[in-house]
Motif scaffolding. Sequence first.
Motif, mmCIF file in Angstrom:
data_model
loop_
_atom_site.group_PDB
_atom_site.id
_atom_site.type_symbol
_atom_site.label_atom_id
_atom_site.label_comp_id
_atom_site.label_asym_id
_atom_site.label_seq_id
_atom_site.Cartn_x
_atom_site.Cartn_y
_atom_site.Cartn_z
ATOM 1 N N GLU A 1 0.823 -1.205 0.000
ATOM 2 C CA GLU A 1 0.000 0.000 0.000
ATOM 3 C C GLU A 1 0.861 1.260 0.000
ATOM 4 N N TYR A 2 2.084 1.149 0.510
ATOM 5 C CA TYR A 2 2.970 2.305 0.590
ATOM 6 C C TYR A 2 3.874 2.435 -0.628
ATOM 7 N N GLY A 3 3.764 1.495 -1.594
ATOM 8 C CA GLY A 3 4.543 1.607 -2.819
ATOM 9 C C GLY A 3 5.584 0.501 -2.961
ATOM 10 N N TRP A 4 6.107 0.391 -4.178
ATOM 11 C CA TRP A 4 7.021 -0.706 -4.496
ATOM 12 C C TRP A 4 8.328 -0.603 -3.727
ATOM 13 N N GLN A 5 8.785 0.609 -3.408
ATOM 14 C CA GLN A 5 10.043 0.740 -2.684
ATOM 15 C C GLN A 5 9.931 0.157 -1.277
ATOM 16 N N THR A 6 8.821 0.456 -0.606
ATOM 17 C CA THR A 6 8.598 -0.100 0.739
ATOM 18 C C THR A 6 8.505 -1.615 0.681
ATOM 19 N N TYR A 7 7.841 -2.113 -0.364
ATOM 20 C CA TYR A 7 7.676 -3.568 -0.511
ATOM 21 C C TYR A 7 9.033 -4.248 -0.740
ATOM 22 N N LEU A 8 9.846 -3.694 -1.652
ATOM 23 C CA LEU A 8 11.159 -4.301 -1.929
ATOM 24 C C LEU A 8 12.069 -4.232 -0.704
ATOM 25 N N ASP A 9 11.981 -3.155 0.047
ATOM 26 C CA ASP A 9 12.762 -3.035 1.280
ATOM 27 C C ASP A 9 12.365 -4.137 2.253
ATOM 28 N N PHE A 10 11.063 -4.419 2.335
ATOM 29 C CA PHE A 10 10.579 -5.484 3.215
ATOM 30 C C PHE A 10 11.068 -6.861 2.748
ATOM 31 N N VAL A 11 11.024 -7.090 1.417
ATOM 32 C CA VAL A 11 11.508 -8.372 0.870
ATOM 33 C C VAL A 11 12.995 -8.548 1.186
ATOM 34 N N ALA A 12 13.768 -7.471 1.054
ATOM 35 C CA ALA A 12 15.209 -7.541 1.348
ATOM 36 C C ALA A 12 15.442 -7.935 2.797
ATOM 37 N N LYS A 13 14.674 -7.340 3.709
ATOM 38 C CA LYS A 13 14.832 -7.646 5.133
ATOM 39 C C LYS A 13 14.423 -9.080 5.445
ATOM 40 N N ILE A 14 13.372 -9.553 4.786
ATOM 41 C CA ILE A 14 12.939 -10.942 4.986
ATOM 42 C C ILE A 14 14.013 -11.904 4.492
ATOM 43 N N SER A 15 14.613 -11.594 3.341
ATOM 44 C CA SER A 15 15.649 -12.468 2.773
ATOM 45 C C SER A 15 16.863 -12.537 3.706
ATOM 46 N N ILE A 16 17.267 -11.387 4.259
ATOM 47 C CA ILE A 16 18.406 -11.368 5.186
ATOM 48 C C ILE A 16 18.058 -12.105 6.477
ATOM 49 N N ALA A 17 16.821 -11.921 6.951
ATOM 50 C CA ALA A 17 16.383 -12.635 8.161
ATOM 51 C C ALA A 17 16.368 -14.144 7.918
ATOM 52 N N LEU A 18 15.968 -14.560 6.702
ATOM 53 C CA LEU A 18 15.954 -15.980 6.351
ATOM 54 C C LEU A 18 17.375 -16.544 6.369
ATOM 55 N N MET A 19 18.331 -15.758 5.896
ATOM 56 C CA MET A 19 19.737 -16.179 5.945
ATOM 57 C C MET A 19 20.177 -16.428 7.390
ATOM 58 N N ILE A 20 19.865 -15.466 8.277
ATOM 59 C CA ILE A 20 20.303 -15.571 9.670
ATOM 60 C C ILE A 20 19.639 -16.754 10.362
ATOM 61 N N MET A 21 18.332 -16.906 10.166
ATOM 62 C CA MET A 21 17.606 -17.994 10.830
ATOM 63 C C MET A 21 18.135 -19.349 10.380
ATOM 64 N N ASN A 22 18.499 -19.468 9.096
ATOM 65 C CA ASN A 22 19.022 -20.746 8.601
ATOM 66 C C ASN A 22 20.417 -21.043 9.107
ATOM 67 N N LEU A 23 21.180 -20.002 9.485
ATOM 68 C CA LEU A 23 22.544 -20.209 9.974
ATOM 69 C C LEU A 23 22.592 -20.474 11.479
ATOM 70 N N LEU A 24 21.449 -20.325 12.167
ATOM 71 C CA LEU A 24 21.438 -20.642 13.598
ATOM 72 C C LEU A 24 21.705 -22.135 13.781
ATOM 73 N N PRO A 25 22.459 -22.515 14.814
ATOM 74 C CA PRO A 25 22.819 -23.937 15.003
ATOM 75 C C PRO A 25 21.653 -24.785 15.503
ATOM 76 N N ILE A 26 20.576 -24.804 14.729
ATOM 77 C CA ILE A 26 19.390 -25.593 15.064
ATOM 78 C C ILE A 26 19.403 -26.840 14.188
ATOM 79 N N PRO A 27 19.301 -28.038 14.773
ATOM 80 C CA PRO A 27 19.244 -29.254 13.957
ATOM 81 C C PRO A 27 18.135 -29.128 12.906
ATOM 82 N N VAL A 28 18.364 -29.688 11.738
ATOM 83 C CA VAL A 28 17.490 -29.631 10.562
ATOM 84 C C VAL A 28 17.787 -28.379 9.732
ATOM 85 N N ALA A 29 18.033 -27.219 10.386
ATOM 86 C CA ALA A 29 18.387 -25.998 9.655
ATOM 87 C C ALA A 29 19.811 -26.110 9.127
#
Length: 561
Positions: free
Chosen positions: A483-511
């Motif tokens: 609703e706030y525009g494509w720039q806000t949306y892409l910024d959110f996607v970038a943050k989700i992608s970086i968060a996904l990287m961090i969560m996958n690197l946590l020493p959790i079995p299966v991850a």
Amino acid sequence: MLAVSIFIHELGHLLCGMLVGVKARIFSMGYGRGIWKKKIGETTYQITAIPLGGYVMFKGDEYGKKLKGEPGELLSTPPLKRMIPVLGGPFANLILGFLLLFILELTGDNSPSNKIFIDPSIESVSQAYKSGLRTGDRITSINGNNTENFEELFTEIALSKGDPIQVTYLRDGQQNSVSIVPSMYSSGGRPAIGVEPAGERRVVATFTYGEQISEWLNQKLNQSGEADQFFEKQLQDQVAEGLIPEEVVKKYEEQTQSKELKSRAVQYLNDGDVILAVNGVDVGTIPELQKELGKYQNKSVQILVDRKTYPLITPWLTERKEITVPVIAADVIEFKNLRNNEFPILNQEILSLPAYDPELSKRLGNIRINDTFYKDVPSLVAAAKNVGSNTVKVSFSGREYLSEINVRPIGLLGFKPSIKFVAEYHNKEQSVGEALVGAGNKVYQNVATTLKGIGMLFSGLLSPKDNLSGPIGIVQVAGLSLEYGWQTYLDFVAKISIALMIMNLLPIPVADGGHIVMYAYEAIAGRPLPRKVMEAIFRVGFFFLIGLGIYVSFHDVLRFF
């Protein structure tokens, strides 16, 4: 959006596997049975009926009889070399996040400026306001760290752990400095000082899915209102006959009042309607809306709204509509200039009590005006109005003050309000090199903030319930960002992608991080862990992730209803 991040993650695994000679058996775009398949070499590429996310299955990725020790098998590859395809997924998420942030930096994406806004309705509890900051001030640094935009300002405050912070700000071109102790009682338990980004604000009507479904059923099954009238008459008859205890009736009345305040307007407004004006008068903040509605208590007003044309398909497309809505009369009791002669530290500029709050009746026993107790809210409001401009003695939970009292009439429509605003931006122009540096700094800030946030979750400083979201919550926020525009949306996607990287690197079995730990042990010890031990560890990790997913999804659903 989340599906794209997951797909890129799995593509990273595949490409890095190819880099070190590890062969994939299946590379799938989506989950479930493949509706299109093509085998190239030893790898089957497929698209499934549910093309959300994806997965890669490597050759020889399980210990046991199927492991033949052939070239291309994952577990037959030396452990250090084996880490490369595992790290490929998080690395791909990092690259995606960086590229999106680089594009945003290059196209002139501007963050909300460091100019602040303090909502008048929270001035009495805003740590910033009580410390001397005012709307329009620019916070230039916190604890010596420069804050060029509001995002940096928010991060510095949120990661302060509630310790005192040194705030430097500009007002009328003059630099000032003040020490502020953040409040830990904000939404989500994050440290906050009661400031928001400067910019244009609009009130948004919000209703839960439960409220919207209830109204839809009511329109279908009870258009004439006869069912409500019948139920009300039955209730009155049973109360008159003494069949229903008084406390039950009182609780029912409180629930009815609470429901009316939260969702009565669902008959007239849609979820997401942005309120622009009342009877032609422009309104921005919630206090402005309530003040203007207060001029028309128990009357109907014309509300100009910005309404989503197709909210589920194109939430950014809107149309203006004028709706007639009746106003609920309400009052706010304001105790001004509260002075405690015995303990001056307890003095307050103002304390507001919303007389329409159903919970206020439960607290009446703790409130006194001139040593008088009031049995119901209307009696308290009447007494407050009779005080006039006189100074009176008031008491809250036995703590006495001298105060002036004002009763401020307001109006309500009957919905849970939220705020949509267009921020005042921090404008900047930069070259390709500066954009690369800016994107790199943003990636670093996102990683550092996420890691510190995870630490605060484990230490109990942040609430998991309020600060974690699963796919349901992420989709909801993604829709809002559109609703706030494509720039806000892409910024959110970038943050989700970086968060996904961090969560996958946590020493959790299966991850991925769990696999890295296993391979590191194998490289050091010269042999893998016993198979039964690994199975037990992965079983624990699996159930942990399933439990975490259920927990965050449950609370995501609760936010809807």
